[in-house]
Scaffold this active site. Structure first.
Site, PDB file in Angstrom:
ATOM      1  N   GLY A  41       0.809  -1.059  -0.008  1.00 51.09           N
ATOM      2  CA  GLY A  41      -0.227   0.148   0.342  1.00 51.09           C
ATOM      3  C   GLY A  41       0.519   1.752  -0.012  1.00 51.09           C
ATOM      4  O   GLY A  41       1.844   1.481   0.052  1.00 51.09           O
ATOM      5  N   CYS A  43       1.583   3.024   2.755  1.00 52.96           N
ATOM      6  CA  CYS A  43       2.986   2.786   3.444  1.00 52.96           C
ATOM      7  C   CYS A  43       4.195   2.647   2.758  1.00 52.96           C
ATOM      8  O   CYS A  43       5.008   3.194   2.845  1.00 52.96           O
ATOM      9  CB  CYS A  43       2.334   1.895   4.876  1.00 52.96           C
ATOM     10  SG  CYS A  43       3.735   1.959   5.838  1.00 52.96           S
ATOM     11  N   ILE A 184       3.341  15.226   7.362  1.00 44.12           N
ATOM     12  CA  ILE A 184       3.812  15.080   5.846  1.00 44.12           C
ATOM     13  C   ILE A 184       4.217  16.718   5.702  1.00 44.12           C
ATOM     14  O   ILE A 184       5.974  16.351   5.245  1.00 44.12           O
ATOM     15  CB  ILE A 184       2.444  15.059   4.776  1.00 44.12           C
ATOM     16  CG1 ILE A 184       2.407  13.807   5.006  1.00 44.12           C
ATOM     17  CG2 ILE A 184       3.133  15.064   3.083  1.00 44.12           C
ATOM     18  CD1 ILE A 184       0.849  13.132   3.691  1.00 44.12           C
ATOM     19  N   GLU A 203       1.326  27.631   7.181  1.00 46.22           N
ATOM     20  CA  GLU A 203       0.559  26.897   7.594  1.00 46.22           C
ATOM     21  C   GLU A 203      -0.950  27.520   8.523  1.00 46.22           C
ATOM     22  O   GLU A 203      -0.739  28.270   8.997  1.00 46.22           O
ATOM     23  CB  GLU A 203       1.032  25.834   8.796  1.00 46.22           C
ATOM     24  CG  GLU A 203      -0.148  25.319   9.920  1.00 46.22           C
ATOM     25  CD  GLU A 203      -1.183  23.808   9.615  1.00 46.22           C
ATOM     26  OE1 GLU A 203      -0.850  23.421   8.595  1.00 46.22           O
ATOM     27  OE2 GLU A 203      -2.530  24.397  10.033  1.00 46.22           O
ATOM     28  N   ALA A 264       0.317  19.262   0.918  1.00 42.15           N
ATOM     29  CA  ALA A 264       0.459  18.311   1.718  1.00 42.15           C
ATOM     30  C   ALA A 264      -1.111  18.821   2.700  1.00 42.15           C
ATOM     31  O   ALA A 264      -0.376  19.729   4.709  1.00 42.15           O
ATOM     32  CB  ALA A 264       1.707  18.445   3.216  1.00 42.15           C
ATOM     33  N   GLY A 266      -3.517  17.081   3.789  1.00 42.94           N
ATOM     34  CA  GLY A 266      -4.377  16.326   4.550  1.00 42.94           C
ATOM     35  C   GLY A 266      -4.466  15.500   2.713  1.00 42.94           C
ATOM     36  O   GLY A 266      -3.944  15.008   1.943  1.00 42.94           O
ATOM     37  N   ARG A 267      -5.390  13.429   3.456  1.00 46.18           N
ATOM     38  CA  ARG A 267      -5.963  12.859   2.820  1.00 46.18           C
ATOM     39  C   ARG A 267      -7.201  12.435   2.779  1.00 46.18           C
ATOM     40  O   ARG A 267      -7.597  12.613   4.091  1.00 46.18           O
ATOM     41  CB  ARG A 267      -4.477  11.765   3.149  1.00 46.18           C
ATOM     42  CG  ARG A 267      -3.174  12.263   2.701  1.00 46.18           C
ATOM     43  CD  ARG A 267      -2.244  10.553   2.886  1.00 46.18           C
ATOM     44  NE  ARG A 267      -2.765   9.489   2.238  1.00 46.18           N
ATOM     45  CZ  ARG A 267      -1.988   9.437   1.589  1.00 46.18           C
ATOM     46  NH1 ARG A 267      -1.405   9.924   0.779  1.00 46.18           N
ATOM     47  NH2 ARG A 267      -2.483   7.962   0.612  1.00 46.18           N
ATOM     48  N   ALA A 314      -0.311   3.376   9.563  1.00 45.41           N
ATOM     49  CA  ALA A 314       0.121   2.298   9.703  1.00 45.41           C
ATOM     50  C   ALA A 314      -0.287   1.318  10.210  1.00 45.41           C
ATOM     51  O   ALA A 314      -0.487   0.247  10.317  1.00 45.41           O
ATOM     52  CB  ALA A 314       1.329   2.294   8.879  1.00 45.41           C
ATOM     53  N   HIS A 438      20.416   2.740  31.901  1.00 45.99           N
ATOM     54  CA  HIS A 438      21.629   3.719  31.558  1.00 45.99           C
ATOM     55  C   HIS A 438      23.129   2.976  30.781  1.00 45.99           C
ATOM     56  O   HIS A 438      23.780   2.077  31.890  1.00 45.99           O
ATOM     57  CB  HIS A 438      22.131   4.058  33.376  1.00 45.99           C
ATOM     58  CG  HIS A 438      22.913   5.424  33.598  1.00 45.99           C
ATOM     59  ND1 HIS A 438      22.661   6.518  32.739  1.00 45.99           N
ATOM     60  CD2 HIS A 438      24.115   5.697  33.280  1.00 45.99           C
ATOM     61  CE1 HIS A 438      23.667   7.358  33.179  1.00 45.99           C
ATOM     62  NE2 HIS A 438      24.944   6.830  33.112  1.00 45.99           N
TER      63      HIS A 438
END
Ligand code: FAD
Ligand code: NAD
Length: 460
Positions: A41, A43, A184, A203, A264, A266-267, A314, A438
């Site tokens: 797909g 991903c 993205i 943005e 970029a 959204g989808r 994913a 550690h």
């Protein structure tokens, strides 16, 4: 004779679909999977894996340029460069290996593979490239596609990229304007900045990365700005004209010109050609509507992954595939959508899970906040990068972990601990008393939880 040819039919071979198909086969079901393009797909082919392969090279380039600060001599940063041809070849190699692996797993688990687009004929039949296939249970896993919104007008001659084209570039653009400061937009801003482009991000909102706690995303933004990325926040992009992005900011019309523009914003779920409406499947806006067991309104049909529009990641798609198959097998798994980790691959990395401080306060919850700076973490200092912090949001009365937001080295590999903890409804005290090795960046976690009670050891 069985009533149907297959017990389970899966449409789409991405991380949702192929995982569901393999899991169903392991549960003893007779399974068929239909894929119209590439197994793995978005991903594997044009999402998670190719972006992270390119980002790995960007990180390596940066480390080499900083070699002198680690005591390494003989490296002239001016002589170090990336061959896009070789990088693209490496990326293809990684993708092919993984896609080949998925095909092998499907074969090994005796899943019948059909190549072609599936379309519903009725609730128990699909047509795949002209061949009818019947099934008892159907799982829709058709994923999502890039949103190219009509509200952003395009005029003149433009070079507009989506993430798909941006991953396949053969030359680094001198400048790029990125519309959208979501995951993205920000990962590509980081990548192109490291590869040498002049990057501008536009943005709409006042913060980048809306799922991340503002204080943490603010630190990442500051770092990107320090590295040379320009941000226009509160910028409502309205058009792209001859490679200039036209936007409105505070009531004023502004523009940014670049060699190319990355869209970029959204989808959208993939449902075209599926005939889902025709057989009565209910939608919620553009997404197929499902409950927390991934059931649609049609009793034998499930919808998993990006196509249900819930959380487009994913690992969410894969987990939903497991939950859907459990539901088909009569088991009682459910999705807990408020406990899904999210990772953003910059350097340093961002990783988060659960509520932000703002969300917790908006819900009227009484919370304690703990913060631990990476500057006080030994491993971060060893790594040569002390930017960032661990921030935790804890229920004030019971100490239940409500959210964790991390910015620092290796944090994407640390967040799974919180996923386990939150799924077990663990408290701050339980993380504090679990021994963290550690030197690791993970030591910042118990420290941040102790800080929520004013008791951090390694900071005041
Ligand atoms: P998809 O992966 O979209 O797969 C759906 C499959 O169905 C496709 O192969 C498609 O060809 C097929 N299909 C569609 N319709 C039909 C039909 N009618 N018949 C047959 N087959 C059909 N997520 C993360 O968790 N981590 C990341 O780092 C990350 N990085 C990303 C980077 C980018 C640039 C992008 C675009 C996405 C990224 N994502 C990431 C999101 C992730 O890729 C998706 O959430 C994930 O692929 C969704 O899986 P899915 O199985 O639902 O759908
Ligand atoms: P997104 O929804 O995360 O971000 C889109 C951004 O565009 C938002 O911040 C929005 O405010 C902004 N926007 C919308 N209209 C605008 C306008 N007119 N002008 C300016 N800004 C505008 O979408 P995305 O970044 O495209 O990512 C899509 C999906 O892919 C996400 O759901 C994400 O989870 C997934 N993804 C995940 C990873 C990861 O996990 N590392 C990486 C990449 C993608």
């Amino acid at each position: 004779m069985a009533a149907y040819e297959f017990d389970v039919l899966v449409i789409g071979g991405g991380p949702g679909g192929y995982v569901a198909a393999i899991k169903a086969a392991k549960e003893g079901k007779k399974v068929c999977i239909a894929e119209r393009a590439n197994f793995g797909g978005v991903c594997l082919n044009e999402g998670c894996i190719p972006t992270k392969t390119l980002i790995k090279t960007a990180n390596t380039l940066q480390e080499i340029k900083e070699a002198a600060s680690f005591g390494i001599e003989g490296v002239n940063p001016a002589n170090v460069s990336v061959s896009m041809e070789k990088l693209q070849k490496r990326k293809q190699g990684v993708v092919q290996t993984l896609v080949g692996g998925v095909k092998g797993l499907l074969r090994g688990n005796k899943v019948t593979v059909m190549e072609g687009a599936a379309s519903f004929v009725d609730a128990h039949t699909v047509d795949v490239a002209g061949k009818k296939v019947t099934f008892e249970y159907g799982i829709i896993a058709t994923g999502s596609n890039v949103l190219v919104p009509s509200f952003i007008k395009r005029e003149g001659t433009n070079r507009i990229l989506t993430s798909r084209e941006a991953l396949n570039i053969d030359a680094v653009p001198a400048s790029i304007a990125i519309i959208g400061g979501g995951v993205i937009g920000v990962e590509f801003a980081y990548l192109f900045n490291k590869l040498g482009s002049k990057v501008t991000v536009l943005e709409l909102m006042e913060n980048i990365l809306p799922m991340v706690d503002e204080e943490v995303s603010g630190m990442a933004k500051k770092r990107l700005e320090k590295d040379g990325v320009t941000f226009h926040m509160g910028a409502k992009v309205q058009a792209v004209k001859d490679n200039a992005v036209l936007f409105e900011k505070g009531g004023k019309a502004e523009s940014v010109k670049a060699d190319c523009v990355l869209m970029a914003v959204g989808r959208v779920p993939n449902t075209e050609g599926l005939n889902a409406e025709k057989i009565g499947i209910a939608f919620e806006k553009a997404s197929i509507k499902t409950d927390d067991r991934l059931r649609t309104n049609i009793p034998n049909i499930y919808a998993i992954g990006d196509v249900n529009g819930k959380v487009m990641l994913a690992h969410t798609a894969s987990h939903e595939g497991m939950v859907a198959v459990d539901a088909i097998c009569g088991k009682h798994a459910r999705m807990e959508y408020d406990k899904i980790p999210s990772c953003i691959y910059l350097d340093p990395e961002i990783a988060c899970i659960g509520l932000t401080e703002k969300q917790a306060r908006e819900r009227g919850l009484r919370v304690k906040i703990g913060k631990f700076p990476m500057a006080a973490n030994g491993k971060s200092l060893v790594e040569g990068d002390t930017d960032g912090m661990a921030k935790v949001i804890v229920d004030a009365e019971f100490g239940e972990i409500l959210g964790v937001h991390l910015y620092g080295k290796h944090t994407t590999d640390m967040i799974a601990e919180l996923s386990v903890a939150m799924s077990m409804e663990a408290t701050a005290d339980e993380i504090i008393h679990a021994i963290h090795p550690h030197p690791t960046v993970s030591e910042s976690l118990p420290e941040a939880f102790m800080a929520a009670y004013g008791k951090a050891i390694h900071c005041m």
